[in-house]
Design a protein around this motif. Sequence first.
Motif, PDB file in Angstrom:
ATOM      1  N   PHE A  92       0.836  -1.199   0.000  1.00  9.18           N
ATOM      2  CA  PHE A  92       0.000   0.000   0.000  1.00  9.18           C
ATOM      3  C   PHE A  92       0.875   1.254   0.000  1.00  9.18           C
ATOM      4  O   PHE A  92       1.732   1.416   0.874  1.00  9.18           O
ATOM      5  CB  PHE A  92      -0.918  -0.002   1.220  1.00  9.18           C
ATOM      6  N   PRO A  93       0.677   2.169  -0.960  1.00  8.09           N
ATOM      7  CA  PRO A  93       1.532   3.364  -1.026  1.00  8.09           C
ATOM      8  C   PRO A  93       1.215   4.362   0.083  1.00  8.09           C
ATOM      9  O   PRO A  93       0.074   4.469   0.538  1.00  8.09           O
ATOM     10  CB  PRO A  93       1.195   3.941  -2.414  1.00  8.09           C
ATOM     11  N   TYR A  94       2.229   5.082   0.520  1.00  5.80           N
ATOM     12  CA  TYR A  94       2.118   6.124   1.548  1.00  5.80           C
ATOM     13  C   TYR A  94       1.659   5.567   2.895  1.00  5.80           C
ATOM     14  O   TYR A  94       1.151   6.308   3.740  1.00  5.80           O
ATOM     15  CB  TYR A  94       1.173   7.248   1.092  1.00  5.80           C
ATOM     16  N   ALA A  95       1.865   4.263   3.118  1.00  2.00           N
ATOM     17  CA  ALA A  95       1.382   3.643   4.355  1.00  2.00           C
ATOM     18  C   ALA A  95       2.114   4.162   5.589  1.00  2.00           C
ATOM     19  O   ALA A  95       1.574   4.109   6.696  1.00  2.00           O
ATOM     20  CB  ALA A  95       1.528   2.119   4.263  1.00  2.00           C
ATOM     21  N   ARG A  96       3.331   4.676   5.429  1.00  5.04           N
ATOM     22  CA  ARG A  96       4.075   5.171   6.592  1.00  5.04           C
ATOM     23  C   ARG A  96       3.613   6.559   7.029  1.00  5.04           C
ATOM     24  O   ARG A  96       3.943   7.003   8.130  1.00  5.04           O
ATOM     25  CB  ARG A  96       5.576   5.180   6.284  1.00  5.04           C
ATOM     26  N   GLN A  97       2.853   7.236   6.187  1.00  2.00           N
ATOM     27  CA  GLN A  97       2.318   8.555   6.550  1.00  2.00           C
ATOM     28  C   GLN A  97       0.876   8.369   7.016  1.00  2.00           C
ATOM     29  O   GLN A  97      -0.072   8.830   6.383  1.00  2.00           O
ATOM     30  CB  GLN A  97       2.400   9.493   5.352  1.00  2.00           C
ATOM     31  N   ASP A  98       0.731   7.690   8.155  1.00  6.04           N
ATOM     32  CA  ASP A  98      -0.589   7.268   8.629  1.00  6.04           C
ATOM     33  C   ASP A  98      -1.080   8.064   9.829  1.00  6.04           C
ATOM     34  O   ASP A  98      -2.166   7.802  10.336  1.00  6.04           O
ATOM     35  CB  ASP A  98      -0.546   5.788   8.994  1.00  6.04           C
ATOM     36  N   LYS A  99      -0.300   9.032  10.290  1.00  4.35           N
ATOM     37  CA  LYS A  99      -0.717   9.804  11.470  1.00  4.35           C
ATOM     38  C   LYS A  99      -0.046  11.173  11.446  1.00  4.35           C
ATOM     39  O   LYS A  99       0.965  11.383  10.755  1.00  4.35           O
ATOM     40  CB  LYS A  99      -0.335   9.078  12.760  1.00  4.35           C
ATOM     41  N   LYS A 100      -0.613  12.073  12.207  1.00  6.21           N
ATOM     42  CA  LYS A 100      -0.057  13.419  12.304  1.00  6.21           C
ATOM     43  C   LYS A 100       0.885  13.448  13.494  1.00  6.21           C
ATOM     44  O   LYS A 100       0.477  13.738  14.623  1.00  6.21           O
ATOM     45  CB  LYS A 100      -1.191  14.438  12.468  1.00  6.21           C
ATOM     46  N   ASP A 101       2.156  13.138  13.236  1.00 11.75           N
ATOM     47  CA  ASP A 101       3.118  13.007  14.323  1.00 11.75           C
ATOM     48  C   ASP A 101       3.832  14.306  14.666  1.00 11.75           C
ATOM     49  O   ASP A 101       4.631  14.350  15.598  1.00 11.75           O
ATOM     50  CB  ASP A 101       4.143  11.920  13.996  1.00 11.75           C
ATOM     51  N   LYS A 102       3.560  15.365  13.914  1.00 13.69           N
ATOM     52  CA  LYS A 102       4.109  16.677  14.241  1.00 13.69           C
ATOM     53  C   LYS A 102       3.212  17.741  13.621  1.00 13.69           C
ATOM     54  O   LYS A 102       2.343  17.432  12.786  1.00 13.69           O
ATOM     55  CB  LYS A 102       5.550  16.822  13.749  1.00 13.69           C
ATOM     56  N   SER A 103       3.420  18.963  14.013  1.00  9.81           N
ATOM     57  CA  SER A 103       2.565  20.044  13.524  1.00  9.81           C
ATOM     58  C   SER A 103       2.628  20.154  12.003  1.00  9.81           C
ATOM     59  O   SER A 103       3.689  20.053  11.402  1.00  9.81           O
ATOM     60  CB  SER A 103       3.003  21.383  14.141  1.00  9.81           C
ATOM     61  N   ARG A 104       1.445  20.330  11.400  1.00  9.36           N
ATOM     62  CA  ARG A 104       1.284  20.559   9.965  1.00  9.36           C
ATOM     63  C   ARG A 104       1.708  19.369   9.106  1.00  9.36           C
ATOM     64  O   ARG A 104       1.894  19.510   7.911  1.00  9.36           O
ATOM     65  CB  ARG A 104       2.050  21.824   9.526  1.00  9.36           C
ATOM     66  N   ALA A 105       1.855  18.191   9.714  1.00  3.93           N
ATOM     67  CA  ALA A 105       2.181  16.994   8.942  1.00  3.93           C
ATOM     68  C   ALA A 105       0.918  16.445   8.273  1.00  3.93           C
ATOM     69  O   ALA A 105      -0.162  16.460   8.877  1.00  3.93           O
ATOM     70  CB  ALA A 105       2.790  15.927   9.849  1.00  3.93           C
ATOM     71  N   PRO A 106       1.014  15.966   7.034  1.00  6.64           N
ATOM     72  CA  PRO A 106      -0.161  15.411   6.362  1.00  6.64           C
ATOM     73  C   PRO A 106      -0.398  13.963   6.772  1.00  6.64           C
ATOM     74  O   PRO A 106       0.518  13.273   7.229  1.00  6.64           O
ATOM     75  CB  PRO A 106       0.230  15.479   4.879  1.00  6.64           C
ATOM     76  N   ILE A 107      -1.627  13.519   6.636  1.00  4.00           N
ATOM     77  CA  ILE A 107      -1.950  12.098   6.809  1.00  4.00           C
ATOM     78  C   ILE A 107      -2.191  11.553   5.397  1.00  4.00           C
ATOM     79  O   ILE A 107      -3.332  11.386   4.949  1.00  4.00           O
ATOM     80  CB  ILE A 107      -3.163  11.899   7.731  1.00  4.00           C
ATOM     81  N   SER A 108      -1.111  11.281   4.701  1.00  4.97           N
ATOM     82  CA  SER A 108      -1.196  10.960   3.277  1.00  4.97           C
ATOM     83  C   SER A 108      -1.882   9.635   3.011  1.00  4.97           C
ATOM     84  O   SER A 108      -2.503   9.461   1.961  1.00  4.97           O
ATOM     85  CB  SER A 108       0.210  10.955   2.666  1.00  4.97           C
ATOM     86  N   ALA A 109      -1.776   8.679   3.934  1.00  7.06           N
ATOM     87  CA  ALA A 109      -2.453   7.396   3.742  1.00  7.06           C
ATOM     88  C   ALA A 109      -3.964   7.589   3.689  1.00  7.06           C
ATOM     89  O   ALA A 109      -4.661   6.917   2.931  1.00  7.06           O
ATOM     90  CB  ALA A 109      -2.083   6.427   4.864  1.00  7.06           C
ATOM     91  N   LYS A 110      -4.489   8.521   4.479  1.00  2.04           N
ATOM     92  CA  LYS A 110      -5.915   8.843   4.450  1.00  2.04           C
ATOM     93  C   LYS A 110      -6.289   9.474   3.115  1.00  2.04           C
ATOM     94  O   LYS A 110      -7.356   9.190   2.541  1.00  2.04           O
ATOM     95  CB  LYS A 110      -6.250   9.784   5.605  1.00  2.04           C
ATOM     96  N   LEU A 111      -5.416  10.312   2.588  1.00  2.00           N
ATOM     97  CA  LEU A 111      -5.663  10.937   1.289  1.00  2.00           C
ATOM     98  C   LEU A 111      -5.731   9.880   0.189  1.00  2.00           C
ATOM     99  O   LEU A 111      -6.611   9.924  -0.682  1.00  2.00           O
ATOM    100  CB  LEU A 111      -4.562  11.955   0.988  1.00  2.00           C
ATOM    101  N   VAL A 112      -4.802   8.921   0.223  1.00  2.00           N
ATOM    102  CA  VAL A 112      -4.818   7.839  -0.764  1.00  2.00           C
ATOM    103  C   VAL A 112      -6.107   7.036  -0.644  1.00  2.00           C
ATOM    104  O   VAL A 112      -6.730   6.661  -1.657  1.00  2.00           O
ATOM    105  CB  VAL A 112      -3.581   6.931  -0.592  1.00  2.00           C
ATOM    106  N   ALA A 113      -6.537   6.758   0.584  1.00  2.00           N
ATOM    107  CA  ALA A 113      -7.787   6.027   0.792  1.00  2.00           C
ATOM    108  C   ALA A 113      -8.969   6.782   0.187  1.00  2.00           C
ATOM    109  O   ALA A 113      -9.839   6.183  -0.473  1.00  2.00           O
ATOM    110  CB  ALA A 113      -8.010   5.795   2.286  1.00  2.00           C
ATOM    111  N   ASN A 114      -9.004   8.102   0.393  1.00  2.00           N
ATOM    112  CA  ASN A 114     -10.085   8.903  -0.182  1.00  2.00           C
ATOM    113  C   ASN A 114     -10.062   8.856  -1.703  1.00  2.00           C
ATOM    114  O   ASN A 114     -11.119   8.752  -2.351  1.00  2.00           O
ATOM    115  CB  ASN A 114      -9.971  10.357   0.290  1.00  2.00           C
TER     116      ASN A 114
END
Length: 342
Positions: A92-114
């Motif tokens: 699954f692409p972008y699976a490591r970007q699954d949470k907002k671990d710092k300010s202004r970080a994207p949740i890219s896995a959620k974007l891919v799911a959408n």
Amino acid sequence: MPNIVLFSGSSHHDLSQKVADRLGLELGKVITKKFSNQETCVEIGESVRGEDVYIIQSGCGEINDNLMELLIMINACKIASSSRVTAVIPCFPYARQDKKDKSRAPISAKLVANMLSVAGADHIITMDLHASQIQGFFDIAVDNLYAEPAVLQWIKEHIPEWKNCIIVSPDAGGAKRVTSIADRLNVDFALIHKERKKANEVDRMVLVGDVKDRVAILVDDMADTCGTICHAADKLIDAGAVKVYAILTHGIFSGPAISRINSAPFEAVVVTNTIPQEEKMKACPKIQTNCNNERQARPCRGGEVRQVQAEEDRDAGEESPAYKRNHRTGEASDVVKPPPQM
């Protein structure tokens, strides 16, 4: 019941062909190309009206291009009146970007799911998600298959000293994974706590557990630049391990990964074929593949993933409702009936 039509994206055609061979199907006709301005163009070469479509595309190689190609293929089949579209995404692409671990970080896995949902996917089949909560990003059915049965089989068949082994997680996040494997093998487990200065760069590692005079087996879901597993291998050897193996689901192996593995004290680095490994195996003889064609093919058949899950529960000694139901009706859970012809 609609017939199954199987299409392959351009990311991993070899895996798609092996899945098709296991199913006794031919890959559907599809043409993918790029315009001169690098826009992706997809042409479905056969009718999919009323059919059950499966599209195999792994999140590897040119990830952004392959993801866009998958989205276009899903949408093309959906608006061509297919009965259902299932995206089979082994890695699954972008699976490591699954949470907002710092300010202004994207949740890219959620974007891919959408994006997959908006494109028209009705069902997602993937393997060993980096974080299980990614399944919750979808409002459609998601089946997350596990490589654990293949890992257990490889250990028993290729490591003679497996009864004296210890299963090691290279980070705290993989503790649940290694404890499950250790319980199935009836062996001990250990874990390594790591601290990072920044992404893909490990600062310090602390081993928790005793590996002295034992075979250490590192288990993780993926390895990218391999800094973590190579540092972990050195740590295990320094702690007295006699041999070190690494077993991974997704072998990304980018950047300096190959040179690091060649220099590390591994007996073998075993990966599944969710990502093409032919060129990397030529550059590094330590890399071996443990194929998952059968596990990835079975969800495309009439019985869906419940058969795979029933077998996993049976192996663990916990009979699932699907397993009990199949055996109550006298049908073995690994016997799959072909779909009826229209």
